[in-house]
Design a protein around this motif. Structure first.
Motif, mmCIF file in Angstrom:
data_model
loop_
_atom_site.group_PDB
_atom_site.id
_atom_site.type_symbol
_atom_site.label_atom_id
_atom_site.label_comp_id
_atom_site.label_asym_id
_atom_site.label_seq_id
_atom_site.Cartn_x
_atom_site.Cartn_y
_atom_site.Cartn_z
ATOM 1 N N ALA A 43 12.159 12.505 5.687
ATOM 2 C CA ALA A 43 10.907 12.818 6.379
ATOM 3 C C ALA A 43 9.908 11.659 6.333
ATOM 4 C CB ALA A 43 10.279 14.070 5.781
ATOM 5 N N LEU A 44 9.962 10.836 5.299
ATOM 6 C CA LEU A 44 8.951 9.795 5.133
ATOM 7 C C LEU A 44 8.894 8.772 6.268
ATOM 8 C CD1 LEU A 44 8.976 9.177 1.300
ATOM 9 C CD2 LEU A 44 7.159 10.160 2.671
ATOM 10 N N PRO A 45 9.992 8.164 6.693
ATOM 11 C CA PRO A 45 9.872 7.146 7.758
ATOM 12 C C PRO A 45 9.240 7.660 9.054
ATOM 13 C CG PRO A 45 11.974 6.910 6.644
ATOM 14 C CD PRO A 45 11.352 8.190 6.132
ATOM 15 N N PRO A 46 9.667 8.835 9.584
ATOM 16 C CA PRO A 46 8.989 9.288 10.804
ATOM 17 C C PRO A 46 7.531 9.659 10.565
ATOM 18 C CG PRO A 46 10.864 10.736 10.282
ATOM 19 C CD PRO A 46 10.830 9.658 9.266
ATOM 20 N N MET A 47 7.232 10.174 9.379
ATOM 21 C CA MET A 47 5.837 10.507 9.071
ATOM 22 C C MET A 47 4.986 9.242 9.019
ATOM 23 S SD MET A 47 6.381 13.554 6.280
ATOM 24 C CE MET A 47 4.761 13.375 5.593
ATOM 25 N N ILE A 48 5.508 8.192 8.408
ATOM 26 C CA ILE A 48 4.780 6.926 8.329
ATOM 27 C C ILE A 48 4.563 6.364 9.733
ATOM 28 C CG2 ILE A 48 4.900 4.519 7.571
ATOM 29 C CD1 ILE A 48 6.426 5.590 5.090
ATOM 30 N N LEU A 49 5.602 6.421 10.563
ATOM 31 C CA LEU A 49 5.481 5.937 11.937
ATOM 32 C C LEU A 49 4.372 6.685 12.677
ATOM 33 C CD1 LEU A 49 6.523 4.191 14.286
ATOM 34 C CD2 LEU A 49 8.053 6.081 14.829
ATOM 35 N N CYS A 50 4.348 7.991 12.535
ATOM 36 C CA CYS A 50 3.316 8.794 13.212
ATOM 37 C C CYS A 50 1.924 8.487 12.685
ATOM 38 C CB CYS A 50 3.615 10.286 13.058
ATOM 39 S SG CYS A 50 5.033 10.833 13.996
ATOM 40 N N VAL A 51 1.786 8.389 11.372
ATOM 41 C CA VAL A 51 0.474 8.097 10.778
ATOM 42 C C VAL A 51 -0.018 6.720 11.214
ATOM 43 C CG1 VAL A 51 -0.704 7.612 8.596
ATOM 44 C CG2 VAL A 51 0.726 9.635 8.798
ATOM 45 N N GLU A 52 0.842 5.718 11.087
ATOM 46 C CA GLU A 52 0.451 4.350 11.451
ATOM 47 C C GLU A 52 0.133 4.241 12.947
ATOM 48 O OE1 GLU A 52 0.237 1.175 9.637
ATOM 49 O OE2 GLU A 52 -0.064 2.679 8.087
ATOM 50 N N VAL B 74 0.837 -1.201 0.000
ATOM 51 C CA VAL B 74 0.000 0.000 0.000
ATOM 52 C C VAL B 74 0.872 1.252 0.000
ATOM 53 C CG1 VAL B 74 -1.608 1.373 1.394
ATOM 54 C CG2 VAL B 74 -2.031 -1.055 1.030
ATOM 55 N N TYR B 75 1.838 1.322 0.907
ATOM 56 C CA TYR B 75 2.696 2.506 0.941
ATOM 57 C C TYR B 75 3.526 2.628 -0.322
ATOM 58 C CZ TYR B 75 1.565 4.177 5.569
ATOM 59 O OH TYR B 75 0.917 4.719 6.628
ATOM 60 N N GLY B 76 4.022 1.514 -0.832
ATOM 61 C CA GLY B 76 4.782 1.559 -2.086
ATOM 62 C C GLY B 76 3.947 2.110 -3.222
ATOM 63 N N GLY B 77 2.697 1.671 -3.314
ATOM 64 C CA GLY B 77 1.804 2.163 -4.357
ATOM 65 C C GLY B 77 1.495 3.639 -4.202
ATOM 66 N N ILE B 78 1.246 4.055 -2.982
ATOM 67 C CA ILE B 78 0.947 5.472 -2.734
ATOM 68 C C ILE B 78 2.166 6.327 -3.067
ATOM 69 C CG2 ILE B 78 0.486 7.176 -0.915
ATOM 70 C CD1 ILE B 78 -1.329 5.007 0.375
ATOM 71 N N PHE B 79 3.345 5.888 -2.628
ATOM 72 C CA PHE B 79 4.553 6.662 -2.906
ATOM 73 C C PHE B 79 4.842 6.717 -4.391
ATOM 74 C CE2 PHE B 79 6.267 5.537 1.547
ATOM 75 C CZ PHE B 79 5.481 6.532 2.098
ATOM 76 N N ALA B 80 4.687 5.591 -5.060
ATOM 77 C CA ALA B 80 4.956 5.569 -6.498
ATOM 78 C C ALA B 80 4.006 6.491 -7.250
ATOM 79 C CB ALA B 80 4.848 4.146 -7.026
ATOM 80 N N ALA B 81 2.782 6.589 -6.787
ATOM 81 C CA ALA B 81 1.791 7.418 -7.474
ATOM 82 C C ALA B 81 1.922 8.897 -7.128
ATOM 83 C CB ALA B 81 0.382 6.938 -7.126
ATOM 84 N N VAL C 101 12.168 11.478 -8.571
ATOM 85 C CA VAL C 101 13.404 11.518 -7.798
ATOM 86 C C VAL C 101 13.149 12.368 -6.548
ATOM 87 C CG1 VAL C 101 15.850 12.120 -7.820
ATOM 88 C CG2 VAL C 101 14.757 11.344 -9.928
ATOM 89 N N PRO C 102 12.750 11.723 -5.446
ATOM 90 C CA PRO C 102 12.469 12.487 -4.224
ATOM 91 C C PRO C 102 13.734 13.153 -3.682
ATOM 92 C CG PRO C 102 11.790 10.187 -3.983
ATOM 93 C CD PRO C 102 12.530 10.307 -5.270
#
Length: 99
Positions: free
Chosen positions: A44-53, A24-31, A36-37
């Motif tokens: 920023a993505l890993p801590p944001m994902i941790l907080c959201v989850e 799910v996260y891979g699909g959302i990120f790819a879309a 090239v992030p």
């Protein structure tokens, strides 16, 4: 307190071993992310994902600890599943057509 840590560890291991989360996260990120992030986005993505989850599962646990919430959810489950499926389908279409 030990059982709280044990429960938390069990929940973490269950979630981290669930391939659906990565897909799910891979699909959302790819879309939604640029091809090239930037370094800032990558950091920023890993801590944001941790907080959201974490936040989501805390909210769900608190909400579903009430019998009334469980009853309402059971009535709306089919509609919620269909909406979530449509959102995922739209993300997949965005990936296919290239945004």
């Amino acid at each position: 307190m030990a059982s709280l840590w044990k429960t938390g560890l069990s929940a973490f291991l269950t979630q981290i071993s669930n391939p659906k989360t990565a897909i799910v996260y891979g699909g959302i990120f790819a879309a939604l992310l640029p091809p090239v992030p930037s370094t800032g986005q990558k950091l920023a993505l890993p801590p944001m994902i941790l907080c959201v989850e974490s936040g989501w599962y805390v909210i769900v646990a608190i909400a579903f600890s009430a019998p009334a919430a469980r009853t309402v959810y059971q009535r709306a489950k089919t509609a919620i599943d269909r909406v979530a499926g449509c959102v995922m389908a739209l993300i997949a279409i965005a990936l296919i057509v290239g945004n």
